[in-house]
Design a protein around this motif. Structure first.
Motif, short mmCIF file in Angstrom:
data_model
loop_
_atom_site.label_atom_id
_atom_site.label_comp_id
_atom_site.label_asym_id
_atom_site.label_seq_id
_atom_site.Cartn_x
_atom_site.Cartn_y
_atom_site.Cartn_z
N UNK A 159 0.92 -1.06 -0.09
CA UNK A 159 0.13 -0.08 0.08
C UNK A 159 0.84 1.35 0.03
N UNK A 160 0.31 2.17 -0.29
CA UNK A 160 0.93 3.61 -0.24
C UNK A 160 1.61 3.87 1.12
N UNK A 161 1.00 3.54 2.02
CA UNK A 161 1.51 3.98 3.63
C UNK A 161 2.53 2.77 4.09
N UNK A 162 2.91 2.09 3.10
CA UNK A 162 3.92 0.95 3.49
C UNK A 162 3.25 -0.16 4.31
N UNK A 163 2.02 -0.32 4.33
CA UNK A 163 1.48 -1.67 4.66
C UNK A 163 1.24 -2.81 3.52
N UNK A 164 0.35 -3.49 3.83
CA UNK A 164 -0.10 -4.64 3.00
C UNK A 164 -1.58 -4.82 2.71
N UNK A 165 -1.75 -4.79 1.30
CA UNK A 165 -3.23 -5.07 1.01
C UNK A 165 -3.19 -6.75 1.18
N UNK A 166 -4.22 -7.35 1.71
CA UNK A 166 -4.21 -8.74 1.88
C UNK A 166 -5.46 -9.39 1.48
N UNK A 167 -5.45 -10.37 0.49
CA UNK A 167 -6.61 -10.95 0.24
C UNK A 167 -6.39 -12.47 0.20
N UNK A 168 -7.20 -13.07 0.85
CA UNK A 168 -7.49 -14.53 1.10
C UNK A 168 -8.47 -15.09 0.53
N UNK A 169 -8.25 -16.13 -0.44
CA UNK A 169 -9.32 -16.82 -1.18
C UNK A 169 -9.26 -18.38 -0.84
N UNK A 170 -10.58 -18.87 -0.38
CA UNK A 170 -10.56 -20.14 0.17
C UNK A 170 -11.63 -20.81 -0.89
N UNK A 171 -10.79 -21.70 -1.62
CA UNK A 171 -11.90 -22.59 -2.46
C UNK A 171 -11.96 -23.71 -2.28
N UNK A 172 -13.08 -24.07 -1.45
CA UNK A 172 -13.44 -25.25 -0.64
C UNK A 172 -13.89 -26.31 -1.44
N UNK A 173 -13.79 -27.68 -1.15
CA UNK A 173 -14.15 -28.72 -1.79
C UNK A 173 -15.65 -28.82 -2.11
N UNK A 174 -16.05 -29.52 -3.19
CA UNK A 174 -17.52 -29.71 -3.26
C UNK A 174 -18.14 -30.28 -2.00
#
Length: 110
Positions: free
Chosen positions: A80-95
């Motif tokens: 990020x511009x402020x020195x942090x982190x944009x964090x994205x977690x994607x969980x693709x579960x089983x059927x």
């Protein structure tokens, strides 16, 4: 079987990308950070340092569902511009198996 939807969580973390990457890749840090309720088996599927990381995630031991594919958990990081982190977690579960007494098909035919 029904098709589950991916779960996606996003937030900004007050830590640089490199520190978040270490938290995701050093086993002791990952264990402390995620704190899974049940033991899990993790295997790296793909990794691009400080950018993205995907694990195959499966419950270990007696609670594991035998015969189903693993879930895939993907972490995406960007500075990020402020020195942090944009964090994205994607969980693709089983059927998810449909119960034998499920009326879903009957309702669709009606």
């Amino acid at each position: 079987m029904t098709e589950p939807q991916d779960l996606v969580f996003e937030c900004e973390l007050d830590a640089p990308v490199e520190k978040v990457w270490r938290a995701l890749t050093v086993p002791e840090y990952l264990q402390r950070w995620l704190k899974p309720k049940a033991p899990v088996d993790l295997a790296v599927v793909s990794a691009e340092e400080n950018v993205s990381l995907s694990y195959r995630w499966r419950e270990a031991g007696q609670g594991a569902v035998v015969g189903l594919e693993d879930s895939v958990v993907t972490f995406e990081l960007s500075a990020t511009e402020t020195g942090g982190t944009w964090f994205r977690l994607t969980h693709a579960p089983v059927a998810v198996p449909v119960a034998a007494n499920n009326n879903e098909m009957m309702m669709l035919a009606a």
